[in-house]
Structure formats: structure tokens, C-alpha cells
Motif scaffolding. Structure first.
Motif, mmCIF file in Angstrom:
data_model
loop_
_atom_site.group_PDB
_atom_site.id
_atom_site.type_symbol
_atom_site.label_atom_id
_atom_site.label_comp_id
_atom_site.label_asym_id
_atom_site.label_seq_id
_atom_site.Cartn_x
_atom_site.Cartn_y
_atom_site.Cartn_z
ATOM 1 N N ASP A 1 39.394 89.912 -0.800
ATOM 2 C CA ASP A 1 38.432 90.696 -0.039
ATOM 3 C C ASP A 1 37.385 91.267 -0.995
ATOM 4 O O ASP A 1 37.628 91.347 -2.213
ATOM 5 N N PRO A 2 36.200 91.660 -0.505
ATOM 6 C CA PRO A 2 35.119 92.078 -1.407
ATOM 7 C C PRO A 2 35.501 93.171 -2.396
ATOM 8 O O PRO A 2 35.164 93.077 -3.592
ATOM 9 N N ARG B 1 27.876 98.463 6.094
ATOM 10 C CA ARG B 1 29.008 97.665 5.617
ATOM 11 C C ARG B 1 28.533 96.460 4.817
ATOM 12 O O ARG B 1 29.099 96.137 3.759
ATOM 13 N N THR B 2 27.503 95.773 5.310
ATOM 14 C CA THR B 2 26.978 94.606 4.600
ATOM 15 C C THR B 2 26.438 94.992 3.236
ATOM 16 O O THR B 2 26.667 94.297 2.233
ATOM 17 N N GLU C 1 29.669 96.088 0.964
ATOM 18 C CA GLU C 1 30.577 95.003 0.621
ATOM 19 C C GLU C 1 29.849 93.842 -0.047
ATOM 20 O O GLU C 1 30.414 93.178 -0.927
ATOM 21 N N LEU D 1 30.908 92.700 -3.770
ATOM 22 C CA LEU D 1 31.318 91.297 -3.869
ATOM 23 C C LEU D 1 30.514 90.576 -4.932
ATOM 24 O O LEU D 1 31.070 89.851 -5.774
ATOM 25 N N THR E 1 38.183 84.795 1.080
ATOM 26 C CA THR E 1 37.159 85.846 1.123
ATOM 27 C C THR E 1 36.387 85.759 2.436
ATOM 28 O O THR E 1 36.143 86.779 3.098
ATOM 29 N N ALA F 1 36.588 88.340 5.702
ATOM 30 C CA ALA F 1 35.382 88.973 6.233
ATOM 31 C C ALA F 1 35.241 88.756 7.735
ATOM 32 O O ALA F 1 34.815 89.652 8.475
#
Length: 208
Positions: free
Chosen positions: A45-46, A161-162, A165, A169, A183, A187
């Protein structure tokens, strides 16, 4: 509806032992889920990509870096005027050590089928763990609080969130963190899974 002081205190006095157990179980499950992703070696995950990248450069373990990152994020809560709860502090100190323990104890599967199974199990465990510890009502995790702080400044949820993360990332990948098919799966799947788990696992208040 404005929350009264009595309402704010009710979650602390309403079945505190049960809430504490659910909080701890949820955080342990969350840490184990991250360990499953690490051992699957199909991508992280990120935030764990970021953690792994920093760990590879610092010589610290994944769990130690997780704690350091959590505490650093809590410092960012100050200008965002976010207030941590007991669940927030517990998240910062429990998930990292459980992650290290899980990596030490869980096998590293070699077959693709078992690695994919680890990813699926990690997703389900993240959803259940999140539903349990968030459902206690004692505060979000440090990373979620960072997002809600940006939302309070006017950013839409998806944009906040974008931004967060996507940034961690990219930095984690540049530092050597593992990015892969898991990943992408994480997401796409974790949001809907947590959305289903949270209302089912949230602890409702007792009737007066």
C-alpha cells in the motif's frame, strides 16, 4: 447537530474495557495485514511503500519507521488543528511493532497462488481491523487525520487522499519501496471493503 460535552464524554465512559479490547484487536489486525502484504512481495500500500523506502535508507525496521512516521504526522496535525484521541495515539505505537512481529513470524510464500492469497487476506484483514479500531470512536489514525485536516481546509476528500497517498507512493518508490500489482489492487479494493466493514463493526452507543 452540535456535540455537547456530555456526548463527547460518553464514548470514554461507555463500555471502556470493551472499546479498549476492540481497539487493540483492530490495530493488531491492521499491523498483521501490512505484514502479509510485505511477505507477499507483490507490492505494498502507498504508506508502506514510503515506509519501506525510508527503512531501506535508514537501517531501521519497517515497524520502527512506521512509528516515526506516525509521530511526525501527528506534528502536522497541529497547524491543521486536528485533535488526537486515544485511538490515534494507540495507532501510532501499536501498528509498527505488530508489523515487525508479523514479518518475523509469517512465512514468505514462493508460489504465486499463495502470494496472491496473502494479498487477499491482507485486504480483508485491513478492512476488519479498520472497522474495529475506527468503530470504537476514539479517534482516527494519524494518516486519516492528516487527510481530514486537509478536507477541513477545503480540499475534496478524493483530492486530499490522492495528494497524500500519491506523494508518499512516489517518494517511497524513488527510495526503493516495492510497487506492484498488489499496490493497485489495494488502492481499488480497500475503500469499498472498509466501507462495508465499518458500519457492521462500529460499536453503537448504549441506550440511555
Amino acid at each position: 447537530m452540535t456535540r455537547t460535552p456530555a456526548a463527547g464524554r460518553s464514548r470514554w465512559s461507555d463500555r471502556p474495557v470493551l472499546r479498549s479490547v476492540r481497539l487493540l484487536v483492530g490495530l493488531v489486525l491492521f499491523g498483521l495485514a501490512l505484514a502479509l502484504l510485505v511477505q507477499a512481495n507483490l507490492g505494498l500500500d502507498p504508506w508502506t511503500v514510503f515506509t519501506q523506502g525510508l527503512a531501506s535508507r535508514s537501517g531501521l525496521t519497517l515497524g520502527q519507521v512506521t512509528v516515526v512516521i506516525s509521530l511526525g504526522i501527528l506534528l502536522l496535525w497541529i497547524p491543521l488543528r486536528q485533535r488526537p484521541g486515544l485511538g490515534t495515539i494507540a495507532n501510532a505505537f501499536v501498528v509498527g511493532p505488530v508489523l515487525d512481529l508479523g514479518v518475523a513470524l509469517l512465512p514468505e510464500p514462493t508460489s504465486l497462488v499463495l502470494r496472491a492469497l496473502f494479498v487477499v487476506l491482507a485486504l480483508v484483514t485491513v478492512a476488519v481491523g479498520t472497522g474495529l479500531y475506527v468503530g470504537v470512536g476514539w479517534g482516527p489514525g494519524p494518516r486519516d487525520g492528516l487527510m481530514t485536516g486537509l478536507v477541513a481546509l477545503g480540499l475534496p476528500v478524493y483530492a486530499a487522499r490522492t495528494l497524500i497517498e500519491g506523494t508518499v507512493l512516489l517518494i517511497g518508490w524513488l527510495l526503493g519501496g516495492t510497487v506492484g500489482v498488489a499496490t493497485v489492487v489495494f488502492a481499488l479494493a480497500v475503500g469499498p471493503l472498509v466501507g462495508r466493514a465499518l458500519p457492521r463493526l462500529a460499536l453503537p452507543p448504549t441506550m440511555p
